[in-house]
Design a protein around this motif. Structure first.
Motif, PDB file in Angstrom:
ATOM      1  N   PHE A   1      -5.250  -4.649  22.265  1.00  0.00           N
ATOM      2  CA  PHE A   1      -4.689  -5.882  21.418  1.00  0.00           C
ATOM      3  C   PHE A   1      -3.517  -5.354  20.491  1.00  0.00           C
ATOM      4  CE2 PHE A   1      -8.583  -7.846  22.645  1.00  0.00           C
ATOM      5  CZ  PHE A   1      -8.229  -9.255  22.571  1.00  0.00           C
ATOM      6  N   MET A   2      -2.678  -5.951  20.347  1.00  0.00           N
ATOM      7  CA  MET A   2      -1.638  -5.518  19.218  1.00  0.00           C
ATOM      8  C   MET A   2      -1.994  -6.552  17.983  1.00  0.00           C
ATOM      9  SD  MET A   2       2.329  -5.821  21.194  1.00  0.00           S
ATOM     10  CE  MET A   2       1.901  -7.487  21.476  1.00  0.00           C
ATOM     11  N   VAL A   3      -1.874  -5.925  16.920  1.00  0.00           N
ATOM     12  CA  VAL A   3      -2.239  -6.854  15.602  1.00  0.00           C
ATOM     13  C   VAL A   3      -1.009  -7.362  14.993  1.00  0.00           C
ATOM     14  CG1 VAL A   3      -3.591  -6.970  13.601  1.00  0.00           C
ATOM     15  CG2 VAL A   3      -4.384  -5.616  15.596  1.00  0.00           C
ATOM     16  N   GLY A   4      -0.805  -8.565  14.859  1.00  0.00           N
ATOM     17  CA  GLY A   4       0.464  -9.316  14.284  1.00  0.00           C
ATOM     18  C   GLY A   4      -0.247  -9.581  12.708  1.00  0.00           C
ATOM     19  N   VAL A   5       0.567  -9.250  11.831  1.00  0.00           N
ATOM     20  CA  VAL A   5       0.050  -9.625  10.419  1.00  0.00           C
ATOM     21  C   VAL A   5       1.166 -10.454   9.688  1.00  0.00           C
ATOM     22  CG1 VAL A   5      -0.751  -8.367   8.365  1.00  0.00           C
ATOM     23  CG2 VAL A   5      -1.280  -7.295  10.328  1.00  0.00           C
TER      24      VAL A   5
ATOM     25  N   PRO B   1      -3.707  -5.133   5.457  1.00  0.00           N
ATOM     26  CA  PRO B   1      -3.174  -5.538   4.177  1.00  0.00           C
ATOM     27  C   PRO B   1      -1.862  -4.655   3.908  1.00  0.00           C
ATOM     28  CG  PRO B   1      -5.360  -5.354   3.714  1.00  0.00           C
ATOM     29  CD  PRO B   1      -5.150  -4.904   5.126  1.00  0.00           C
ATOM     30  N   LEU B   2      -1.907  -3.425   4.291  1.00  0.00           N
ATOM     31  CA  LEU B   2      -0.634  -2.524   3.919  1.00  0.00           C
ATOM     32  C   LEU B   2       0.542  -2.786   4.976  1.00  0.00           C
ATOM     33  CD1 LEU B   2      -2.449   0.921   3.067  1.00  0.00           C
ATOM     34  CD2 LEU B   2      -1.499  -1.104   1.566  1.00  0.00           C
ATOM     35  N   THR B   3       0.174  -3.465   6.001  1.00  0.00           N
ATOM     36  CA  THR B   3       1.130  -3.787   7.131  1.00  0.00           C
ATOM     37  C   THR B   3       2.049  -4.630   6.482  1.00  0.00           C
ATOM     38  OG1 THR B   3      -0.579  -3.418   8.994  1.00  0.00           O
ATOM     39  CG2 THR B   3       1.482  -4.865   9.200  1.00  0.00           C
ATOM     40  N   ILE B   4       1.419  -5.821   5.768  1.00  0.00           N
ATOM     41  CA  ILE B   4       2.246  -6.906   5.122  1.00  0.00           C
ATOM     42  C   ILE B   4       3.263  -6.343   3.986  1.00  0.00           C
ATOM     43  CG2 ILE B   4       0.746  -7.774   3.524  1.00  0.00           C
ATOM     44  CD1 ILE B   4       3.231  -9.544   5.983  1.00  0.00           C
ATOM     45  N   VAL B   5       2.629  -5.375   3.326  1.00  0.00           N
ATOM     46  CA  VAL B   5       3.186  -4.622   2.118  1.00  0.00           C
ATOM     47  C   VAL B   5       4.552  -3.774   2.864  1.00  0.00           C
ATOM     48  CG1 VAL B   5       3.250  -2.846   0.376  1.00  0.00           C
ATOM     49  CG2 VAL B   5       1.251  -4.286   0.831  1.00  0.00           C
ATOM     50  N   ARG B   6       4.538  -3.113   3.907  1.00  0.00           N
ATOM     51  CA  ARG B   6       5.170  -2.566   4.526  1.00  0.00           C
ATOM     52  C   ARG B   6       6.539  -3.415   5.326  1.00  0.00           C
ATOM     53  NH1 ARG B   6       5.738  -1.801   9.529  1.00  0.00           N
ATOM     54  NH2 ARG B   6       3.716  -2.163  10.193  1.00  0.00           N
ATOM     55  N   GLU B   7       5.973  -4.365   5.748  1.00  0.00           N
ATOM     56  CA  GLU B   7       6.961  -5.327   6.662  1.00  0.00           C
ATOM     57  C   GLU B   7       7.672  -6.045   5.540  1.00  0.00           C
ATOM     58  OE1 GLU B   7       7.715  -6.191   9.550  1.00  0.00           O
ATOM     59  OE2 GLU B   7       6.643  -4.611  10.471  1.00  0.00           O
TER      60      GLU B   7
ATOM     61  N   PRO C   1      -1.220  -7.299  -1.657  1.00  0.00           N
ATOM     62  CA  PRO C   1      -1.803  -8.093  -0.888  1.00  0.00           C
ATOM     63  C   PRO C   1      -3.205  -8.628  -1.513  1.00  0.00           C
ATOM     64  CG  PRO C   1      -2.004  -6.042  -0.246  1.00  0.00           C
ATOM     65  CD  PRO C   1      -0.980  -5.589  -1.253  1.00  0.00           C
ATOM     66  N   GLY C   2      -3.489 -10.071  -0.953  1.00  0.00           N
ATOM     67  CA  GLY C   2      -4.751 -10.680  -1.489  1.00  0.00           C
ATOM     68  C   GLY C   2      -5.822 -10.782  -0.490  1.00  0.00           C
ATOM     69  N   ARG C   3      -6.369 -11.945  -0.338  1.00  0.00           N
ATOM     70  CA  ARG C   3      -7.387 -12.339   0.187  1.00  0.00           C
ATOM     71  C   ARG C   3      -7.021 -12.683   1.702  1.00  0.00           C
ATOM     72  NH1 ARG C   3      -8.967 -17.554   1.362  1.00  0.00           N
ATOM     73  NH2 ARG C   3      -7.490 -19.148   0.661  1.00  0.00           N
ATOM     74  N   LEU C   4      -7.726 -12.221   2.718  1.00  0.00           N
ATOM     75  CA  LEU C   4      -7.763 -12.713   4.200  1.00  0.00           C
ATOM     76  C   LEU C   4      -7.737 -13.966   4.367  1.00  0.00           C
ATOM     77  CD1 LEU C   4      -7.435 -11.877   7.269  1.00  0.00           C
ATOM     78  CD2 LEU C   4      -9.996 -11.740   7.006  1.00  0.00           C
TER      79      LEU C   4
END
Length: 151
Positions: free
Chosen positions: A28-32, A71-77, A88-91
């Protein structure tokens, strides 16, 4: 037959077991995705160049790289696409079932930076009230903003 398989499994311990598991299971690829809010409760929306022309608006989204914490993926993106810094906060969602893709979404808050979009991927960025989202927005992202999805 099950006893034979169990015995073989015990014999091939270690890296060979991982190779067998890797071959036997889907990859799987993981989209965040990030539901990024500012201190006024507005949501960061991006008009994505690569998305369908009839639905270009959505939340900041990208794929996790190998070994990256989601969570760090969204920080980077967000940093790459907008120049903004987020915490980042809660899932808020974890979904599979897409063709070889898992979708993960987190709440996040903008903590700083200067808005400067990456024009290769993003056409426009804007802060919107959850009650006045633009036309041409991804329905799944609209649901994330309004909290109508389940984790």
């Amino acid at each position: 037959m099950k006893k034979i398989i169990a015995k073989l499994w015990r014999i091939i311990r270690g890296p060979m077991q991982w190779r067998v598991l890797w071959l036997a299971h889907a990859k799987f690829m993981v989209g965040v995705t990030g539901v990024i809010r500012d201190d006024q409760g507005r949501v960061l929306l991006l008009k994505h160049r690569m998305w369908p022309p009839e639905r270009p608006w959505g939340l900041p989204t990208g794929y996790a790289v190998k070994g990256e914490e989601f969570p760090l993926t969204i920080v980077r993106e967000v940093r790459e696409e907008t120049g903004l810094e987020v915490k980042p906060g809660r899932l808020v969602q974890l979904t599979s079932g897409y063709k070889l893709r898992v979708e993960v979404a987190y709440e996040a808050v903008c903590t700083g930076g200067t808005l400067k979009i990456d024009t290769f991927e993003i056409l426009e960025a804007q802060w919107c009230s959850p009650d006045s989202l633009p036309d041409g927005m991804q329905e799944s992202h609209r649901a994330l903003i309004h909290g109508t999805t389940t984790p």
